[in-house]
Motif scaffolding. Structure first.
Motif, PDB file in Angstrom:
ATOM      1  N   GLU A   1      46.699  -9.656  74.312  1.00 13.13           N
ATOM      2  CA  GLU A   1      47.658 -10.084  75.103  1.00 13.13           C
ATOM      3  C   GLU A   1      48.365 -11.229  75.224  1.00 13.13           C
ATOM      4  OE1 GLU A   1      48.493  -7.870  77.408  1.00 13.13           O
ATOM      5  OE2 GLU A   1      47.250  -6.183  76.610  1.00 13.13           O
ATOM      6  N   PHE A   2      47.572 -12.478  74.868  1.00 15.28           N
ATOM      7  CA  PHE A   2      47.803 -13.790  74.474  1.00 15.28           C
ATOM      8  C   PHE A   2      48.978 -13.734  73.465  1.00 15.28           C
ATOM      9  CE2 PHE A   2      44.213 -15.231  77.179  1.00 15.28           C
ATOM     10  CZ  PHE A   2      45.119 -16.086  78.024  1.00 15.28           C
ATOM     11  N   ARG A   3      48.791 -13.068  72.294  1.00 13.35           N
ATOM     12  CA  ARG A   3      49.526 -13.363  71.359  1.00 13.35           C
ATOM     13  C   ARG A   3      51.032 -12.752  71.293  1.00 13.35           C
ATOM     14  NH1 ARG A   3      46.566 -10.459  68.002  1.00 13.35           N
ATOM     15  NH2 ARG A   3      45.102 -12.068  67.251  1.00 13.35           N
ATOM     16  N   THR A   4      50.746 -11.715  72.308  1.00 13.14           N
ATOM     17  CA  THR A   4      52.263 -10.998  72.134  1.00 13.14           C
ATOM     18  C   THR A   4      53.445 -11.734  73.029  1.00 13.14           C
ATOM     19  OG1 THR A   4      51.363  -8.601  72.267  1.00 13.14           O
ATOM     20  CG2 THR A   4      53.509  -8.876  73.256  1.00 13.14           C
ATOM     21  N   PRO A   5      52.925 -12.310  74.352  1.00 18.50           N
ATOM     22  CA  PRO A   5      54.040 -13.247  74.812  1.00 18.50           C
ATOM     23  C   PRO A   5      54.187 -14.534  74.350  1.00 18.50           C
ATOM     24  CG  PRO A   5      51.907 -13.054  76.159  1.00 18.50           C
ATOM     25  CD  PRO A   5      51.754 -12.159  75.267  1.00 18.50           C
ATOM     26  N   LEU A   6      53.335 -15.265  73.456  1.00 20.20           N
ATOM     27  CA  LEU A   6      53.609 -16.255  72.785  1.00 20.20           C
ATOM     28  C   LEU A   6      54.371 -16.046  71.660  1.00 20.20           C
ATOM     29  CD1 LEU A   6      49.716 -17.740  72.676  1.00 20.20           C
ATOM     30  CD2 LEU A   6      51.736 -18.610  74.016  1.00 20.20           C
ATOM     31  N   ALA A   7      54.029 -14.832  70.850  1.00 17.54           N
ATOM     32  CA  ALA A   7      55.210 -14.556  69.907  1.00 17.54           C
ATOM     33  C   ALA A   7      56.500 -14.329  70.246  1.00 17.54           C
ATOM     34  CB  ALA A   7      54.655 -13.238  69.047  1.00 17.54           C
ATOM     35  N   ILE A   8      56.637 -13.966  71.419  1.00 15.49           N
ATOM     36  CA  ILE A   8      58.073 -13.607  72.166  1.00 15.49           C
ATOM     37  C   ILE A   8      58.651 -15.088  72.374  1.00 15.49           C
ATOM     38  CG2 ILE A   8      59.176 -12.818  74.208  1.00 15.49           C
ATOM     39  CD1 ILE A   8      57.110 -10.563  73.999  1.00 15.49           C
ATOM     40  N   LEU A   9      57.863 -16.064  72.862  1.00 11.64           N
ATOM     41  CA  LEU A   9      58.332 -17.089  73.358  1.00 11.64           C
ATOM     42  C   LEU A   9      58.719 -17.989  71.939  1.00 11.64           C
ATOM     43  CD1 LEU A   9      55.730 -18.469  75.887  1.00 11.64           C
ATOM     44  CD2 LEU A   9      58.291 -18.060  76.174  1.00 11.64           C
ATOM     45  N   LYS A  10      58.033 -17.901  70.925  1.00  2.00           N
ATOM     46  CA  LYS A  10      58.292 -18.602  69.644  1.00  2.00           C
ATOM     47  C   LYS A  10      59.506 -18.123  69.133  1.00  2.00           C
ATOM     48  CE  LYS A  10      55.935 -19.703  65.239  1.00  2.00           C
ATOM     49  NZ  LYS A  10      57.089 -19.114  64.460  1.00  2.00           N
ATOM     50  N   GLY A  11      59.606 -16.583  69.132  1.00  6.96           N
ATOM     51  CA  GLY A  11      60.757 -16.245  68.608  1.00  6.96           C
ATOM     52  C   GLY A  11      62.035 -16.481  69.329  1.00  6.96           C
ATOM     53  N   THR A  12      61.991 -16.435  70.595  1.00  8.63           N
ATOM     54  CA  THR A  12      63.093 -16.674  71.480  1.00  8.63           C
ATOM     55  C   THR A  12      63.571 -18.463  71.165  1.00  8.63           C
ATOM     56  OG1 THR A  12      62.540 -15.134  72.849  1.00  8.63           O
ATOM     57  CG2 THR A  12      63.940 -17.035  73.849  1.00  8.63           C
ATOM     58  N   LEU A  13      62.622 -19.149  71.168  1.00  6.93           N
ATOM     59  CA  LEU A  13      62.858 -20.586  71.105  1.00  6.93           C
ATOM     60  C   LEU A  13      63.427 -20.882  69.479  1.00  6.93           C
ATOM     61  CD1 LEU A  13      59.894 -22.322  72.888  1.00  6.93           C
ATOM     62  CD2 LEU A  13      62.383 -21.999  73.599  1.00  6.93           C
ATOM     63  N   GLU A  14      63.028 -20.144  68.358  1.00  8.68           N
ATOM     64  CA  GLU A  14      63.643 -20.456  67.248  1.00  8.68           C
ATOM     65  C   GLU A  14      64.901 -19.768  67.150  1.00  8.68           C
ATOM     66  OE1 GLU A  14      60.819 -18.175  64.860  1.00  8.68           O
ATOM     67  OE2 GLU A  14      59.441 -19.887  64.632  1.00  8.68           O
ATOM     68  N   VAL A  15      65.279 -18.937  67.792  1.00 16.22           N
ATOM     69  CA  VAL A  15      66.652 -18.142  68.022  1.00 16.22           C
ATOM     70  C   VAL A  15      67.546 -19.314  68.583  1.00 16.22           C
ATOM     71  CG1 VAL A  15      68.275 -16.341  68.637  1.00 16.22           C
ATOM     72  CG2 VAL A  15      66.048 -15.873  67.842  1.00 16.22           C
ATOM     73  N   LEU A  16      67.049 -20.015  69.635  1.00 11.69           N
ATOM     74  CA  LEU A  16      67.763 -20.671  70.374  1.00 11.69           C
ATOM     75  C   LEU A  16      68.362 -21.913  69.596  1.00 11.69           C
ATOM     76  CD1 LEU A  16      66.258 -21.042  73.979  1.00 11.69           C
ATOM     77  CD2 LEU A  16      68.665 -19.974  73.248  1.00 11.69           C
ATOM     78  N   ILE A  17      67.322 -22.640  68.530  1.00 12.47           N
ATOM     79  CA  ILE A  17      67.751 -23.646  67.791  1.00 12.47           C
ATOM     80  C   ILE A  17      68.287 -23.463  66.654  1.00 12.47           C
ATOM     81  CG2 ILE A  17      65.551 -24.961  69.021  1.00 12.47           C
ATOM     82  CD1 ILE A  17      64.045 -24.437  66.376  1.00 12.47           C
TER      83      ILE A  17
ATOM     84  N   GLU B   1      74.070 -18.628  77.737  1.00 11.13           N
ATOM     85  CA  GLU B   1      73.267 -18.083  76.738  1.00 11.13           C
ATOM     86  C   GLU B   1      71.993 -18.858  76.714  1.00 11.13           C
ATOM     87  OE1 GLU B   1      73.355 -16.293  72.351  1.00 11.13           O
ATOM     88  OE2 GLU B   1      74.980 -17.315  73.106  1.00 11.13           O
ATOM     89  N   TYR B   2      72.113 -20.072  76.891  1.00  8.88           N
ATOM     90  CA  TYR B   2      70.787 -20.955  76.928  1.00  8.88           C
ATOM     91  C   TYR B   2      69.854 -20.801  78.271  1.00  8.88           C
ATOM     92  CZ  TYR B   2      71.886 -24.039  72.963  1.00  8.88           C
ATOM     93  OH  TYR B   2      71.889 -24.505  71.693  1.00  8.88           O
ATOM     94  N   GLU B   3      70.726 -20.715  79.253  1.00  8.24           N
ATOM     95  CA  GLU B   3      69.984 -20.399  80.736  1.00  8.24           C
ATOM     96  C   GLU B   3      69.401 -18.938  80.579  1.00  8.24           C
ATOM     97  OE1 GLU B   3      72.891 -20.605  83.547  1.00  8.24           O
ATOM     98  OE2 GLU B   3      73.067 -22.762  83.437  1.00  8.24           O
ATOM     99  N   GLU B   4      69.839 -18.095  80.175  1.00  6.00           N
ATOM    100  CA  GLU B   4      69.561 -16.543  79.863  1.00  6.00           C
ATOM    101  C   GLU B   4      68.017 -16.729  79.221  1.00  6.00           C
ATOM    102  OE1 GLU B   4      70.459 -12.256  78.289  1.00  6.00           O
ATOM    103  OE2 GLU B   4      71.983 -13.669  78.129  1.00  6.00           O
ATOM    104  N   LYS B   5      67.975 -17.118  78.041  1.00  7.02           N
ATOM    105  CA  LYS B   5      66.882 -17.258  77.373  1.00  7.02           C
ATOM    106  C   LYS B   5      65.723 -17.905  77.975  1.00  7.02           C
ATOM    107  CE  LYS B   5      68.708 -14.849  73.709  1.00  7.02           C
ATOM    108  NZ  LYS B   5      68.103 -13.509  73.525  1.00  7.02           N
TER     109      LYS B   5
END
Length: 421
Positions: free
Chosen positions: A211-227, A235-239
């Protein structure tokens, strides 16, 4: 032997009479014909002496022999001596006249060879048989003790084989249902509880990590896409809003884990106070009003006309009601309906929460109170599977009976029976 001698002294003292300082036997002929005429196994020897130690009369079994007279010997004292090379036990008693003056002596003796032979034989037997008996008893006791402590050795062997990774072994139960049987069975039951606890701990750790790994993976993936490349402000505000939402989910998971950990021990102290059941339910509905509006849920309440008061822990009971209402709303269809009934019967308060949502299958009903358990049929609905385990534990603390009645696609009814006192 001393008792026998004393009896002879008492008997023969009565047969003596003293007249004018002269010692004589009352019935001399009868006395001569008694058992002293023949030599028995342990014959009794009698001698009557005057004050000077001269012989007056004696038992015929003495023949030419005489008992030893010692003027320095204390009266009425038993001592060992010899008679014709035979060992005897002897006593020396004074003969007194009517004025209490000593006028002679009575010597009584009995042979002690027979008694000493018996004692000597017994001593030889004991010296030989006692060590043999001790040796036999040692091996018999060792054999019996060995059989008796076999279950204890089994307990020791099994205990040595048990580890965190090997909790399946159990102690063989003895055939006799004695104290060792009870001990072995109790230890096996303890091992069963430990094994279940370890399995729950492993499952809990596995589910929590997932349960911890799933949201952390989502956060990591979203932030990597942003940079990866420059993007528009919108788009920044949405993410970022999406990341904040995931962080909120993580915070909610941590809160529920902390609640479970805090109330893991059933001896947790309760803060009991008198509260209104109606007020607590309405407060929970107000807290969940946003969720209710988002799904356009119709909430119908059917409360008793009188305000129902009871003593409980406000925080625990509010958490129970909030989690149950949250689930009823979450698993209801859009524009669905939730009914809440509250009434009192005798000294029991009944609270029923009913929805017409997706329901629970019979297979899942048996597992809904397990930590992190979530039905695969509703994987699209977000959650951690901790709400109902918290409800179950809090119900145990507050002595509340909870019952779940549900059918797939037909809704769910949660029934609570709350003791009023």
């Amino acid at each position: 032997m001393n008792e026998d001698l004393q009896q002879e002294v008492d008997r023969h003292s009565q047969e003596v009479e003293v007249k004018n300082g002269t010692i004589a036997l009352k019935r001399h002929k009868e006395w001569m014909e008694r058992e002293h005429n023949t030599v028995g196994v342990d014959p009794v020897f009698i001698e009557f002496l005057d004050i000077e130690g001269n012989l007056i009369d004696k038992s015929p079994n003495l023949k030419d022999s005489h008992l030893l007279y010692d003027p320095n010997q204390r009266d009425n004292v038993f001592y060992n001596g010899e008679l014709a090379e035979k060992r005897i036990r002897q006593v020396q008693v004074p003969i007194l006249d009517e004025n209490g003056k000593r006028v002679g002596h009575l010597l009584v003796a009995v042979a002690r060879e027979g008694s000493e032979v018996v004692l000597e034989t017994l001593r030889h037997i004991l010296f030989i048989t006692f060590p043999v008996i001790l040796i036999i008893l040692f091996f018999v006791a060792r054999f019996i003790a060995g059989r008796s402590i076999k279950p204890i050795n089994d307990i020791i062997d099994t205990s040595n084989n048990i580890s965190r990774d090997n909790l399946t072994e159990r102690i063989p139960l003895p055939n006799n249902k004695d104290e060792l049987y009870i001990l072995s069975d109790t230890i096996n039951q303890l091992l069963d509880r430990i094994e279940k606890t370890i399995e729950r701990e492993k499952s809990f750790t596995s589910y929590a990590s997932h349960e911890f790994r799933t949201p952390l993976a989502i956060l990591k993936g979203t932030l990597e896409v942003l940079i990866r490349k420059p993007r528009q402000q919108e788009e920044y505000e949405e993410k970022v809003r999406y990341c904040v939402k995931e962080i909120d989910r993580l915070n909610h998971l941590v809160d529920e884990l902390l609640i479970l950990t805090r109330f893991e021990n059933q001896k947790q102290s309760l803060n009991l106070e008198v509260v209104s059941a109606k007020a607590l339910i309405e407060e929970s509905l107000k807290y969940l009003s946003r969720n209710i509006e988002e799904k356009s849920i119709r909430v119908k309440t059917n409360f008793s006309s009188e305000d129902i008061l009871f003593k409980t822990d406000t925080y625990l009971f509010s958490t129970i009601i909030s989690n149950l209402l949250s689930n009823a709303i979450k698993y209801s269809y859009q524009n669905g309906e939730v009914n809440i009934d509250l009434f009192k019967s005798d000294s029991v308060i009944h609270c029923e929460i009913k929805d017409n949502g997706i329901g629970i299958s019979q297979e899942d009903l048996e597992k809904i109170f397990d930590k992190f358990y979530r039905s695969t049929e509703h994987s699209d609905i977000k959650g951690f599977g901790l709400g109902l385990p918290i409800v179950k534990r809090f119900c145990l603390f507050l002595n509340i009976h909870i019952e779940v009645v549900s059918k797939l696609s037909s809704g769910t009814i949660i029934k609570l029976q709350i003791p009023q006192s």
